[in-house]
Scaffold this motif. Sequence first.
Motif, PDB file in Angstrom:
ATOM      1  N   PHE A  97       6.383  34.320  21.341  1.00  0.00           N
ATOM      2  CA  PHE A  97       5.957  33.945  19.992  1.00  0.00           C
ATOM      3  C   PHE A  97       6.994  34.397  18.961  1.00  0.00           C
ATOM      4  CE2 PHE A  97       3.241  33.431  16.332  1.00  0.00           C
ATOM      5  CZ  PHE A  97       2.430  32.383  16.692  1.00  0.00           C
ATOM      6  N   ALA A  98       7.513  35.617  19.135  1.00  0.00           N
ATOM      7  CA  ALA A  98       8.543  36.127  18.228  1.00  0.00           C
ATOM      8  C   ALA A  98       9.784  35.249  18.269  1.00  0.00           C
ATOM      9  CB  ALA A  98       8.898  37.572  18.589  1.00  0.00           C
ATOM     10  N   LEU A  99      10.160  34.826  19.446  1.00  0.00           N
ATOM     11  CA  LEU A  99      11.319  33.944  19.588  1.00  0.00           C
ATOM     12  C   LEU A  99      11.077  32.610  18.879  1.00  0.00           C
ATOM     13  CD1 LEU A  99      14.105  33.390  20.795  1.00  0.00           C
ATOM     14  CD2 LEU A  99      12.946  32.594  22.859  1.00  0.00           C
ATOM     15  N   LYS A 143      15.454  40.718  21.833  1.00  0.00           N
ATOM     16  CA  LYS A 143      16.816  40.850  21.327  1.00  0.00           C
ATOM     17  C   LYS A 143      17.758  40.009  22.177  1.00  0.00           C
ATOM     18  CE  LYS A 143      20.327  44.137  21.502  1.00  0.00           C
ATOM     19  NZ  LYS A 143      20.690  45.475  21.846  1.00  0.00           N
ATOM     20  N   ASP A 144      17.590  40.041  23.500  1.00  0.00           N
ATOM     21  CA  ASP A 144      18.433  39.260  24.399  1.00  0.00           C
ATOM     22  C   ASP A 144      18.241  37.760  24.156  1.00  0.00           C
ATOM     23  OD1 ASP A 144      19.272  41.642  25.475  1.00  0.00           O
ATOM     24  OD2 ASP A 144      17.960  41.524  27.221  1.00  0.00           O
ATOM     25  N   MET A 145      16.993  37.335  23.902  1.00  0.00           N
ATOM     26  CA  MET A 145      16.726  35.925  23.663  1.00  0.00           C
ATOM     27  C   MET A 145      17.354  35.473  22.346  1.00  0.00           C
ATOM     28  SD  MET A 145      12.826  35.255  24.880  1.00  0.00           S
ATOM     29  CE  MET A 145      12.041  36.838  24.963  1.00  0.00           C
ATOM     30  N   VAL A 146      17.299  36.336  21.338  1.00  0.00           N
ATOM     31  CA  VAL A 146      17.880  35.993  20.050  1.00  0.00           C
ATOM     32  C   VAL A 146      19.394  35.916  20.151  1.00  0.00           C
ATOM     33  CG1 VAL A 146      18.221  36.806  17.673  1.00  0.00           C
ATOM     34  CG2 VAL A 146      15.966  36.940  18.721  1.00  0.00           C
ATOM     35  N   ALA A 147      19.986  36.823  20.922  1.00  0.00           N
ATOM     36  CA  ALA A 147      21.437  36.864  21.078  1.00  0.00           C
ATOM     37  C   ALA A 147      21.955  35.648  21.838  1.00  0.00           C
ATOM     38  CB  ALA A 147      21.842  38.145  21.798  1.00  0.00           C
ATOM     39  N   ALA A 148      21.127  35.061  22.700  1.00  0.00           N
ATOM     40  CA  ALA A 148      21.569  33.923  23.531  1.00  0.00           C
ATOM     41  C   ALA A 148      21.748  32.654  22.750  1.00  0.00           C
ATOM     42  CB  ALA A 148      20.541  33.679  24.642  1.00  0.00           C
ATOM     43  N   GLN A 159      13.201  31.006  15.739  1.00  0.00           N
ATOM     44  CA  GLN A 159      13.817  29.683  15.804  1.00  0.00           C
ATOM     45  C   GLN A 159      13.337  28.792  14.668  1.00  0.00           C
ATOM     46  OE1 GLN A 159      12.842  28.593  19.823  1.00  0.00           O
ATOM     47  NE2 GLN A 159      14.755  29.434  20.627  1.00  0.00           N
ATOM     48  N   ALA A 160      12.135  29.039  14.170  1.00  0.00           N
ATOM     49  CA  ALA A 160      11.591  28.240  13.073  1.00  0.00           C
ATOM     50  C   ALA A 160      12.026  28.776  11.712  1.00  0.00           C
ATOM     51  CB  ALA A 160      10.066  28.222  13.144  1.00  0.00           C
ATOM     52  N   ALA A 161      12.582  29.965  11.648  1.00  0.00           N
ATOM     53  CA  ALA A 161      12.939  30.610  10.384  1.00  0.00           C
ATOM     54  C   ALA A 161      13.884  29.800   9.502  1.00  0.00           C
ATOM     55  CB  ALA A 161      13.518  31.999  10.647  1.00  0.00           C
ATOM     56  N   PRO A 162      14.876  29.050  10.039  1.00  0.00           N
ATOM     57  CA  PRO A 162      15.794  28.327   9.168  1.00  0.00           C
ATOM     58  C   PRO A 162      15.164  27.190   8.361  1.00  0.00           C
ATOM     59  CG  PRO A 162      16.770  28.622  11.322  1.00  0.00           C
ATOM     60  CD  PRO A 162      15.333  29.060  11.400  1.00  0.00           C
ATOM     61  N   VAL A 163      13.874  27.115   8.273  1.00  0.00           N
ATOM     62  CA  VAL A 163      13.211  26.065   7.512  1.00  0.00           C
ATOM     63  C   VAL A 163      13.137  26.450   6.037  1.00  0.00           C
ATOM     64  CG1 VAL A 163      11.071  24.706   7.352  1.00  0.00           C
ATOM     65  CG2 VAL A 163      11.876  25.499   9.555  1.00  0.00           C
ATOM     66  N   MET A 164      14.094  27.212   5.566  1.00  0.00           N
ATOM     67  CA  MET A 164      14.101  27.690   4.187  1.00  0.00           C
ATOM     68  C   MET A 164      15.123  26.879   3.400  1.00  0.00           C
ATOM     69  SD  MET A 164      13.764  31.729   5.296  1.00  0.00           S
ATOM     70  CE  MET A 164      15.094  32.178   4.310  1.00  0.00           C
ATOM     71  N   ALA A 165      14.827  25.628   3.178  1.00  0.00           N
ATOM     72  CA  ALA A 165      15.783  24.706   2.566  1.00  0.00           C
ATOM     73  C   ALA A 165      16.152  25.082   1.139  1.00  0.00           C
ATOM     74  CB  ALA A 165      15.220  23.292   2.605  1.00  0.00           C
ATOM     75  N   ILE A 189      19.228  36.937   5.659  1.00  0.00           N
ATOM     76  CA  ILE A 189      17.831  37.119   6.039  1.00  0.00           C
ATOM     77  C   ILE A 189      17.712  37.096   7.548  1.00  0.00           C
ATOM     78  CG2 ILE A 189      15.522  36.077   6.021  1.00  0.00           C
ATOM     79  CD1 ILE A 189      16.191  35.129   3.147  1.00  0.00           C
ATOM     80  N   GLY A 190      18.363  36.141   8.193  1.00  0.00           N
ATOM     81  CA  GLY A 190      18.320  36.044   9.654  1.00  0.00           C
ATOM     82  C   GLY A 190      18.908  37.261  10.320  1.00  0.00           C
ATOM     83  N   GLU A 191      20.008  37.787   9.750  1.00  0.00           N
ATOM     84  CA  GLU A 191      20.613  38.981  10.320  1.00  0.00           C
ATOM     85  C   GLU A 191      19.671  40.168  10.176  1.00  0.00           C
ATOM     86  OE1 GLU A 191      24.262  39.161   8.155  1.00  0.00           O
ATOM     87  OE2 GLU A 191      25.125  37.473   9.241  1.00  0.00           O
ATOM     88  N   GLY A 192      18.954  40.224   9.078  1.00  0.00           N
ATOM     89  CA  GLY A 192      17.992  41.303   8.882  1.00  0.00           C
ATOM     90  C   GLY A 192      16.881  41.246   9.909  1.00  0.00           C
ATOM     91  N   VAL A 193      16.411  40.046  10.200  1.00  0.00           N
ATOM     92  CA  VAL A 193      15.374  39.891  11.203  1.00  0.00           C
ATOM     93  C   VAL A 193      15.907  40.312  12.557  1.00  0.00           C
ATOM     94  CG1 VAL A 193      13.923  38.229  12.422  1.00  0.00           C
ATOM     95  CG2 VAL A 193      14.150  38.088   9.950  1.00  0.00           C
ATOM     96  N   ALA A 194      17.115  39.833  12.899  1.00  0.00           N
ATOM     97  CA  ALA A 194      17.697  40.165  14.196  1.00  0.00           C
ATOM     98  C   ALA A 194      17.952  41.662  14.316  1.00  0.00           C
ATOM     99  CB  ALA A 194      18.992  39.386  14.408  1.00  0.00           C
TER     100      ALA A 194
END
Length: 118
Positions: A74-76, A113-118, A80-86, A96-101
Amino acid sequence: MVLLRQLLGDVLRRLRVRQGRTLREVSTLARVSLGYLSEVERGQKEASSELLASICGALGVPLSQVLREVSDQFALAELQAAPVMADVPEHERLSIGEGVASGISGSVFPEVKDMVAA
């Protein structure tokens, strides 16, 4: 939008298949109908906590492990849906994405963390 019941069903199915077990075998051990278990695995039915505990018992897997895997997935999906900030400028979206990561990097779930890094 990702539904919790779909992620839960995916995790349960993956565990069952990894063990080389059939729906019939698990449904018998869990004392749930074959059709209902199939619908849970396909994300078509919401499973109660009692039913989840029974299915996990039949699979020989702690409910906490299943819920942890669902939470990671669910976190992953949320990341993946986060970039919907047009309406946010791109340079701010990246920070913002780097802060989340970076928040995940210190988490107790290194798999995310591994899934986000991939």
